[in-house]
Design an enzyme around this catalytic site. Structure first.
Site, mmCIF file in Angstrom:
data_model
loop_
_atom_site.group_PDB
_atom_site.id
_atom_site.type_symbol
_atom_site.label_atom_id
_atom_site.label_comp_id
_atom_site.label_asym_id
_atom_site.label_seq_id
_atom_site.Cartn_x
_atom_site.Cartn_y
_atom_site.Cartn_z
ATOM 1 N N GLY A 79 15.820 6.726 -23.633
ATOM 2 C CA GLY A 79 15.032 6.698 -22.406
ATOM 3 C C GLY A 79 15.233 7.989 -21.649
ATOM 4 O O GLY A 79 16.168 8.744 -21.935
ATOM 5 N N CYS A 106 20.907 6.947 -28.239
ATOM 6 C CA CYS A 106 20.695 7.998 -27.240
ATOM 7 C C CYS A 106 20.989 7.476 -25.823
ATOM 8 O O CYS A 106 22.132 7.159 -25.524
ATOM 9 C CB CYS A 106 19.287 8.569 -27.385
ATOM 10 S SG CYS A 106 19.129 10.156 -26.574
ATOM 11 N N TYR A 107 19.972 7.312 -24.982
ATOM 12 C CA TYR A 107 20.271 6.778 -23.649
ATOM 13 C C TYR A 107 20.955 5.415 -23.760
ATOM 14 O O TYR A 107 21.842 5.084 -22.966
ATOM 15 C CB TYR A 107 18.986 6.655 -22.806
ATOM 16 C CG TYR A 107 19.274 6.094 -21.425
ATOM 17 C CD1 TYR A 107 19.734 6.923 -20.412
ATOM 18 C CD2 TYR A 107 19.139 4.723 -21.157
ATOM 19 C CE1 TYR A 107 20.053 6.413 -19.158
ATOM 20 C CE2 TYR A 107 19.447 4.207 -19.913
ATOM 21 C CZ TYR A 107 19.901 5.056 -18.918
ATOM 22 O OH TYR A 107 20.218 4.554 -17.686
ATOM 23 N N HIS A 191 18.576 10.065 -33.144
ATOM 24 C CA HIS A 191 17.503 9.063 -33.258
ATOM 25 C C HIS A 191 17.319 8.623 -34.711
ATOM 26 O O HIS A 191 16.649 9.313 -35.481
ATOM 27 C CB HIS A 191 16.194 9.629 -32.702
ATOM 28 C CG HIS A 191 16.211 9.752 -31.213
ATOM 29 N ND1 HIS A 191 15.881 8.714 -30.372
ATOM 30 C CD2 HIS A 191 16.586 10.778 -30.419
ATOM 31 C CE1 HIS A 191 16.026 9.096 -29.120
ATOM 32 N NE2 HIS A 191 16.462 10.339 -29.109
ATOM 33 N N GLU A 193 15.495 6.323 -35.757
ATOM 34 C CA GLU A 193 14.171 5.738 -35.976
ATOM 35 C C GLU A 193 13.110 6.755 -36.387
ATOM 36 O O GLU A 193 12.067 6.388 -36.909
ATOM 37 C CB GLU A 193 13.720 4.973 -34.720
ATOM 38 C CG GLU A 193 13.425 5.829 -33.477
ATOM 39 C CD GLU A 193 14.671 6.172 -32.656
ATOM 40 O OE1 GLU A 193 15.788 6.158 -33.200
ATOM 41 O OE2 GLU A 193 14.517 6.481 -31.455
ATOM 42 N N ASP A 249 -8.595 -5.331 -38.191
ATOM 43 C CA ASP A 249 -7.941 -6.340 -37.350
ATOM 44 C C ASP A 249 -8.778 -7.613 -37.198
ATOM 45 O O ASP A 249 -8.269 -8.722 -37.359
ATOM 46 C CB ASP A 249 -7.611 -5.764 -35.964
ATOM 47 C CG ASP A 249 -6.677 -4.570 -36.060
ATOM 48 O OD1 ASP A 249 -6.063 -4.399 -37.138
ATOM 49 O OD2 ASP A 249 -6.580 -3.802 -35.091
ATOM 50 N N LYS A 391 0.308 -2.559 -37.414
ATOM 51 C CA LYS A 391 -0.867 -2.351 -38.269
ATOM 52 C C LYS A 391 -0.533 -2.515 -39.763
ATOM 53 O O LYS A 391 -1.294 -3.129 -40.508
ATOM 54 C CB LYS A 391 -1.409 -0.937 -38.021
ATOM 55 C CG LYS A 391 -2.774 -0.699 -38.601
ATOM 56 C CD LYS A 391 -3.835 -1.234 -37.692
ATOM 57 C CE LYS A 391 -5.220 -0.958 -38.209
ATOM 58 N NZ LYS A 391 -6.227 -1.357 -37.213
#
Ligand code: XMP
Length: 544
Positions: A79, A106-107, A191, A193, A249, A391
């Protein structure tokens, strides 16, 4: 800030989202608390890729809501704040009282340090970009000696909280990872991710599977089973209406509801006359053949073409089309006895963005011109079978339900259809030219293996979106001995991961030459083809 058109219209009508029911999934769940990270959704995707269900919630979500989901562990996201700032978000007390494993990123790591009595300090040097991580003490999360990672932080950990050990360092962060191995608390400054941390997916996988011991139950088959139970208990024996546009979708949502309740579902397909060559028949056939679902087809071509007469302004086109769609759909719903429920293809990123802290505020501007958008004043209860899915999960479910690859891996197509690719006035004759040119482009790209069909998002090598645009200009040419004075077609082909930014595709020159040749020779009324080589920004992907 660069305001994209896509965020104005490509997002669905998230205003209309109902607050989502709690504890929707009876599987092991990881909770990701969002402290405003731009990567928060990526964390969720990586966890889901490990086969574990997770939910991304704002950090200040009430405790009953979070604990009601029966979590197996917590991930605290990054963040923008600094932990000592007056309004800085903090680790909620229940997280530490739960006795469950926690991973701070991180944060999230800094907030964890602050909450447990360690020390965070502003770093003299901001560390941004690739870094080499050396493991100081091998552990369940970081079993290898070193890692290539991605950093993006200012503050750093100066002193780990009591009970913690430094687990890894980088050149700029003496404590780049830390852990309290007995309480199963971990913090990483980098990070995991983002894909710039190549083994980041593995690190998150180890956290959720080995440390939290969550079961990897999140498979397409399990998703379908859960959805069936949920849909049946929501709609019981009432009838349900769905609008199918042929897009991914709306198709998967309808397929899933059909799988759950069979003939209680009435799926309506509105033929606007603004679809690509053969698309209307293809959609109807696909549903019939693959799912045994008869679409109620509404031939509304006349109704759409009439009010478009004489209109050249792009926004006006969108408005007219949006309004017409609503009128046509309303009339159809009445004719079908006004069913109580309506299927909406809302997907998880829409849900997350409508509830996220600050990050998404700027992106939530919407116009309601989207074809297929929900008529605002209609009184339906919504069935949203995709609201927990990303998705790629929607695609996996679609495939598991038997929808064909051409549909599940379709490139995006704008709601207002070919109207926004037919610059100038939209007439039947001009639409025909555009369709013919577009079909040639698609055929050639497909033959060259450059339509992204059937590939996973991260393996894109061809085009993420490719189409033709009919230009309202005429130019001089020569064909045989004849002077021609005809319209021009532009080819637009882009590569992109998220459609927010895009680059023009470096298509082989020979291929472009062949496409241009075929278009000019085969499409009557076109004597020139140009290739659009602008990126987004400053251009947009569509021309209108
Ligand atoms: P732009 O042109 O803004 O488009 O770069 C970004 C993406 O959004 C698609 N697009 C739409 N999608 N309704 C939609 O559902 C629309 O009205 C619409 N207009 C553009 C566009 O095709 C691209 O993928």
């Amino acid at each position: 800030m660069y305001a994209t058109r896509s965020t104005q219209y490509a997002t669905r009508n998230t205003d209309l989202l109902i607050p989502y029911p709690l504890s929707p999934i009876s599987m092991d769940t990881i909770i990701i608390l969002d402290f405003g990270s731009q990567y928060a959704q990526l964390i969720a995707r990586r966890v889901r890729e490990a086969g574990v269900y997770c939910e991304l919630l704002p950090w200040d979500t009430p405790v009953e809501e979070v604990m009601g989901l029966n979590p197996k562990g917590f991930i605290l996201s990054g963040g923008p704040a600094s932990v000592y700032a007056p309004d800085a978000p903090q680790v909620p007390a229940y997280v530490l009282q739960s006795g469950l494993p926690v991973l701070g990123i991180c944060y999230g790591m800094q907030a964890l340090t602050h909450a447990l009595g360690g020390k965070v300090a502003p770093s003299g040097e901001r560390e941004y970009g690739p870094a080499r991580l050396s493991t100081l003490k091998k552990n369940l999360l970081l079993p290898d000696a070193d890692y290539q990672v991605w950093m993006s932080h200012g503050d750093r950990i100066e002193e780990v909280p009591p009970g913690f050990l430094p687990l890894a360092r980088s050149d700029n962060s003496p404590i780049a990872a830390m852990g309290d191995l007995s309480r199963k608390y971990f913090g990483v400054q980098f990070h995991p991710e983002v894909h710039h941390t190549p083994s980041g997916g593995q690190i998150l996988r180890r956290f959720v599977l080995d440390i939290c011991q969550a079961a990897a139950e999140w498979t397409p088959e399990a998703i379908i089973q859960e959805s069936v139970t949920r849909i049946r208990s929501q709609v019981r024996d009432e009838r349900v209406l769905a609008a199918v546009s042929g897009g991914v979708d709306s198709s998967v949502a309808a397929a899933l509801v059909h799988h759950a309740i069979g003939e209680q579902l009435i799926a309506v397909f509105v033929d606007t006359g603004l679809l690509r060559q053969g698309e209307n028949l293809q959609v109807v056939k696909t549903f019939q053949q693959n799912l045994g679902l008869e679409l109620v087809t509404v031939d509304a071509v006349e109704q759409f073409m009439r009010p478009l007469q004489g209109i050249t302004d792009p926004e006006e086109k969108r408005r007219v089309i949006g309004e017409t769609f609503i009128r046509v759909f309303e009339a159809q719903a009445r004719e079908l006895g006004s069913p109580r429920f309506l299927v909406q293809g809302t997907i998880y990123p829409d849900v997350v963005e409508s509830s996220a802290p600050d990050r998404a505020q700027a992106e939530r501007i919407k116009t309601h011109h989207n074809v297929g958008g929900l008529p605002e004043d209609m009184e339906f209860e919504l069935v949203e079978p995709l609201r927990y899915l990303f998705k790629d999960e929607v695609r996996a479910v679609g495939t598991a339900l038997g929808l064909p690859g051409e549909l599940v891996w379709r490139q995006p197509f704008p709601g207002p259809g070919l109207a926004v690719r037919c610059l100038g006035e939209v007439t039947e004759e001009r639409l025909e030219k555009l369709r013919a040119a577009d079909a040639i482009l698609t055929e050639e790209l497909q033959a060259a293996g450059l339509l992204q069909m059937g590939k996973r998002d991260r393996e894109i090598s061809g085009t993420a979106q490719a189409f033709t645009v009919l230009l309202p200009v005429r130019s001089v040419g020569v064909m045989g001995d004849q002077r021609t004075y005809q319209e021009a077609v532009a080819i637009r082909a882009v590569t992109t991961e998220d459609f927010m930014t895009a680059d023009w595709a470096r298509l082989p020159h020979d291929l472009l030459g062949r496409i241009a040749n075929r278009i000019v020779n085969e499409v009557h009324g076109i004597n020139r083809v140009v290739y659009d080589i602008t990126s987004k920004p400053p251009a947009t992907i569509e021309w209108e």
